[in-house]
Design a protein around this motif. Structure first.
Motif, PDB file in Angstrom:
ATOM      1  N   VAL A  54       0.845  -1.202   0.000  1.00  0.00           N
ATOM      2  CA  VAL A  54       0.000   0.000   0.000  1.00  0.00           C
ATOM      3  C   VAL A  54       0.875   1.245   0.000  1.00  0.00           C
ATOM      4  O   VAL A  54       0.624   2.192  -0.756  1.00  0.00           O
ATOM      5  N   ARG A  55       1.919   1.221   0.810  1.00  0.00           N
ATOM      6  CA  ARG A  55       2.830   2.364   0.874  1.00  0.00           C
ATOM      7  C   ARG A  55       3.438   2.644  -0.501  1.00  0.00           C
ATOM      8  O   ARG A  55       3.533   3.798  -0.920  1.00  0.00           O
ATOM      9  N   ALA A  56       3.837   1.620  -1.227  1.00  0.00           N
ATOM     10  CA  ALA A  56       4.439   1.802  -2.555  1.00  0.00           C
ATOM     11  C   ALA A  56       3.441   2.418  -3.528  1.00  0.00           C
ATOM     12  O   ALA A  56       3.784   3.333  -4.292  1.00  0.00           O
ATOM     13  N   ILE A  57       2.202   1.953  -3.497  1.00  0.00           N
ATOM     14  CA  ILE A  57       1.177   2.485  -4.393  1.00  0.00           C
ATOM     15  C   ILE A  57       0.901   3.949  -4.079  1.00  0.00           C
ATOM     16  O   ILE A  57       0.830   4.799  -4.972  1.00  0.00           O
ATOM     17  N   LEU A  58       0.761   4.253  -2.782  1.00  0.00           N
ATOM     18  CA  LEU A  58       0.487   5.638  -2.394  1.00  0.00           C
ATOM     19  C   LEU A  58       1.680   6.540  -2.679  1.00  0.00           C
ATOM     20  O   LEU A  58       1.505   7.708  -3.064  1.00  0.00           O
ATOM     21  N   ALA A  59       2.881   6.030  -2.531  1.00  0.00           N
ATOM     22  CA  ALA A  59       4.077   6.823  -2.834  1.00  0.00           C
ATOM     23  C   ALA A  59       4.123   7.159  -4.322  1.00  0.00           C
ATOM     24  O   ALA A  59       4.470   8.296  -4.690  1.00  0.00           O
ATOM     25  N   ASP A  60       3.761   6.216  -5.176  1.00  0.00           N
ATOM     26  CA  ASP A  60       3.722   6.491  -6.611  1.00  0.00           C
ATOM     27  C   ASP A  60       2.720   7.597  -6.924  1.00  0.00           C
ATOM     28  O   ASP A  60       3.003   8.510  -7.705  1.00  0.00           O
ATOM     29  N   LYS A  61       1.550   7.511  -6.317  1.00  0.00           N
ATOM     30  CA  LYS A  61       0.529   8.532  -6.543  1.00  0.00           C
ATOM     31  C   LYS A  61       0.988   9.890  -6.011  1.00  0.00           C
ATOM     32  O   LYS A  61       0.745  10.927  -6.629  1.00  0.00           O
ATOM     33  N   SER A  62       1.677   9.872  -4.886  1.00  0.00           N
ATOM     34  CA  SER A  62       2.186  11.116  -4.321  1.00  0.00           C
ATOM     35  C   SER A  62       3.224  11.741  -5.249  1.00  0.00           C
ATOM     36  O   SER A  62       3.214  12.956  -5.474  1.00  0.00           O
ATOM     37  N   ARG A  63       4.099  10.922  -5.808  1.00  0.00           N
ATOM     38  CA  ARG A  63       5.103  11.426  -6.767  1.00  0.00           C
ATOM     39  C   ARG A  63       4.455  11.970  -8.031  1.00  0.00           C
ATOM     40  O   ARG A  63       4.999  12.836  -8.699  1.00  0.00           O
ATOM     41  N   ASP A  64       3.266  11.456  -8.336  1.00  0.00           N
ATOM     42  CA  ASP A  64       2.543  11.939  -9.517  1.00  0.00           C
ATOM     43  C   ASP A  64       1.790  13.239  -9.241  1.00  0.00           C
ATOM     44  O   ASP A  64       1.072  13.729 -10.103  1.00  0.00           O
ATOM     45  N   GLY A  65       1.938  13.774  -8.032  1.00  0.00           N
ATOM     46  CA  GLY A  65       1.343  15.062  -7.707  1.00  0.00           C
ATOM     47  C   GLY A  65       0.048  14.992  -6.923  1.00  0.00           C
ATOM     48  O   GLY A  65      -0.676  15.993  -6.841  1.00  0.00           O
ATOM     49  N   PHE A  66      -0.260  13.871  -6.340  1.00  0.00           N
ATOM     50  CA  PHE A  66      -1.521  13.716  -5.612  1.00  0.00           C
ATOM     51  C   PHE A  66      -1.322  13.623  -4.102  1.00  0.00           C
ATOM     52  O   PHE A  66      -2.098  12.978  -3.401  1.00  0.00           O
ATOM     53  N   THR A  67      -0.309  14.293  -3.592  1.00  0.00           N
ATOM     54  CA  THR A  67       0.005  14.226  -2.167  1.00  0.00           C
ATOM     55  C   THR A  67      -1.160  14.698  -1.308  1.00  0.00           C
ATOM     56  O   THR A  67      -1.522  14.045  -0.319  1.00  0.00           O
ATOM     57  N   ALA A  68      -1.751  15.811  -1.676  1.00  0.00           N
ATOM     58  CA  ALA A  68      -2.869  16.356  -0.889  1.00  0.00           C
ATOM     59  C   ALA A  68      -4.059  15.389  -0.908  1.00  0.00           C
ATOM     60  O   ALA A  68      -4.703  15.171   0.124  1.00  0.00           O
ATOM     61  N   GLN A  69      -4.325  14.792  -2.058  1.00  0.00           N
ATOM     62  CA  GLN A  69      -5.443  13.859  -2.161  1.00  0.00           C
ATOM     63  C   GLN A  69      -5.166  12.588  -1.356  1.00  0.00           C
ATOM     64  O   GLN A  69      -6.088  12.026  -0.742  1.00  0.00           O
ATOM     65  N   ILE A  70      -3.921  12.150  -1.341  1.00  0.00           N
ATOM     66  CA  ILE A  70      -3.550  10.979  -0.531  1.00  0.00           C
ATOM     67  C   ILE A  70      -3.782  11.297   0.944  1.00  0.00           C
ATOM     68  O   ILE A  70      -4.326  10.477   1.690  1.00  0.00           O
ATOM     69  N   ARG A  71      -3.386  12.474   1.366  1.00  0.00           N
ATOM     70  CA  ARG A  71      -3.592  12.893   2.749  1.00  0.00           C
ATOM     71  C   ARG A  71      -5.087  12.897   3.074  1.00  0.00           C
ATOM     72  O   ARG A  71      -5.499  12.434   4.146  1.00  0.00           O
ATOM     73  N   ASP A  72      -5.909  13.378   2.131  1.00  0.00           N
ATOM     74  CA  ASP A  72      -7.362  13.378   2.332  1.00  0.00           C
ATOM     75  C   ASP A  72      -7.906  11.949   2.451  1.00  0.00           C
ATOM     76  O   ASP A  72      -8.793  11.681   3.269  1.00  0.00           O
ATOM     77  N   LEU A  73      -7.370  11.042   1.644  1.00  0.00           N
ATOM     78  CA  LEU A  73      -7.805   9.650   1.714  1.00  0.00           C
ATOM     79  C   LEU A  73      -7.456   9.029   3.071  1.00  0.00           C
ATOM     80  O   LEU A  73      -8.249   8.287   3.640  1.00  0.00           O
ATOM     81  N   LEU A  74      -6.278   9.326   3.572  1.00  0.00           N
ATOM     82  CA  LEU A  74      -5.889   8.806   4.882  1.00  0.00           C
ATOM     83  C   LEU A  74      -6.864   9.287   5.948  1.00  0.00           C
ATOM     84  O   LEU A  74      -7.285   8.526   6.817  1.00  0.00           O
ATOM     85  N   GLN A  75      -7.244  10.560   5.870  1.00  0.00           N
ATOM     86  CA  GLN A  75      -8.198  11.107   6.827  1.00  0.00           C
ATOM     87  C   GLN A  75      -9.573  10.473   6.656  1.00  0.00           C
ATOM     88  O   GLN A  75     -10.287  10.242   7.629  1.00  0.00           O
ATOM     89  N   LYS A  76      -9.926  10.171   5.404  1.00  0.00           N
ATOM     90  CA  LYS A  76     -11.205   9.505   5.136  1.00  0.00           C
ATOM     91  C   LYS A  76     -11.281   8.177   5.890  1.00  0.00           C
ATOM     92  O   LYS A  76     -12.341   7.790   6.371  1.00  0.00           O
ATOM     93  N   TYR A  77     -10.153   7.503   6.001  1.00  0.00           N
ATOM     94  CA  TYR A  77     -10.107   6.216   6.699  1.00  0.00           C
ATOM     95  C   TYR A  77      -9.695   6.372   8.167  1.00  0.00           C
ATOM     96  O   TYR A  77      -9.305   5.413   8.810  1.00  0.00           O
ATOM     97  N   GLY A  78      -9.797   7.595   8.674  1.00  0.00           N
ATOM     98  CA  GLY A  78      -9.616   7.833  10.096  1.00  0.00           C
ATOM     99  C   GLY A  78      -8.192   7.836  10.591  1.00  0.00           C
ATOM    100  O   GLY A  78      -7.934   7.473  11.735  1.00  0.00           O
ATOM    101  N   ALA A  79      -7.259   8.253   9.742  1.00  0.00           N
ATOM    102  CA  ALA A  79      -5.870   8.228  10.160  1.00  0.00           C
ATOM    103  C   ALA A  79      -5.123   9.426   9.599  1.00  0.00           C
ATOM    104  O   ALA A  79      -5.493   9.988   8.578  1.00  0.00           O
ATOM    105  N   GLY A  80      -4.072   9.791  10.298  1.00  0.00           N
ATOM    106  CA  GLY A  80      -3.207  10.858   9.829  1.00  0.00           C
ATOM    107  C   GLY A  80      -2.009  10.303   9.071  1.00  0.00           C
ATOM    108  O   GLY A  80      -1.363  11.010   8.315  1.00  0.00           O
ATOM    109  N   ARG A  81      -1.733   9.019   9.283  1.00  0.00           N
ATOM    110  CA  ARG A  81      -0.619   8.370   8.601  1.00  0.00           C
ATOM    111  C   ARG A  81      -1.030   6.954   8.215  1.00  0.00           C
ATOM    112  O   ARG A  81      -1.915   6.365   8.823  1.00  0.00           O
ATOM    113  N   LEU A  82      -0.370   6.425   7.228  1.00  0.00           N
ATOM    114  CA  LEU A  82      -0.721   5.108   6.709  1.00  0.00           C
ATOM    115  C   LEU A  82      -0.632   4.023   7.768  1.00  0.00           C
ATOM    116  O   LEU A  82      -1.471   3.129   7.829  1.00  0.00           O
TER     117      LEU A  82
END
Length: 103
Positions: A54-82
């Motif tokens: 999961v970390r690898a997939i999210l890291a790829d998305k973050s490198r593609d410019g979706f860091t803020a959206q990844i952070r929002d997804l983490l919050q959606k699932y009730g967490a501040g970190r993976l």
């Protein structure tokens, strides 16, 4: 009739009943089980994802410019970190992350 003859008769009757029960059990098995002609379809079981996957997939998305959206997804699932995400939610989190950038 002697006692031994009565016992022998009871034993034979029990064997007849046991044979009937076996026949009925065989018939029920045939009726309610898949025949050899019908392949049994096992439900698809998804392989559980590891934290590293999961970390690898999210890291790829973050490198593609979706860091803020990844952070929002983490919050959606009730967490501040993976590492705080329940592993039962990994597949759903990845599914949500995979659609980022596909809109």
């Amino acid at each position: 009739m002697s006692k031994m003859a009565e016992v022998a008769e009871i034993i034979n009757a029990l064997r007849d009943v046991a044979s009937s029960i076996n026949s009925i059990a065989d018939d029920l098995t045939d009726m309610f089980s898949y025949s050899s002609k019908t392949p049994e379809i096992a439900p698809a079981t998804e392989k559980a994802m590891s934290l590293e996957e999961v970390r690898a997939i999210l890291a790829d998305k973050s490198r593609d410019g979706f860091t803020a959206q990844i952070r929002d997804l983490l919050q959606k699932y009730g967490a501040g970190r993976l590492s705080e995400i329940d592993p039962a939610n990994y597949m759903a989190l990845v599914a949500d992350a995979e659609v980022l950038g596909n809109a």
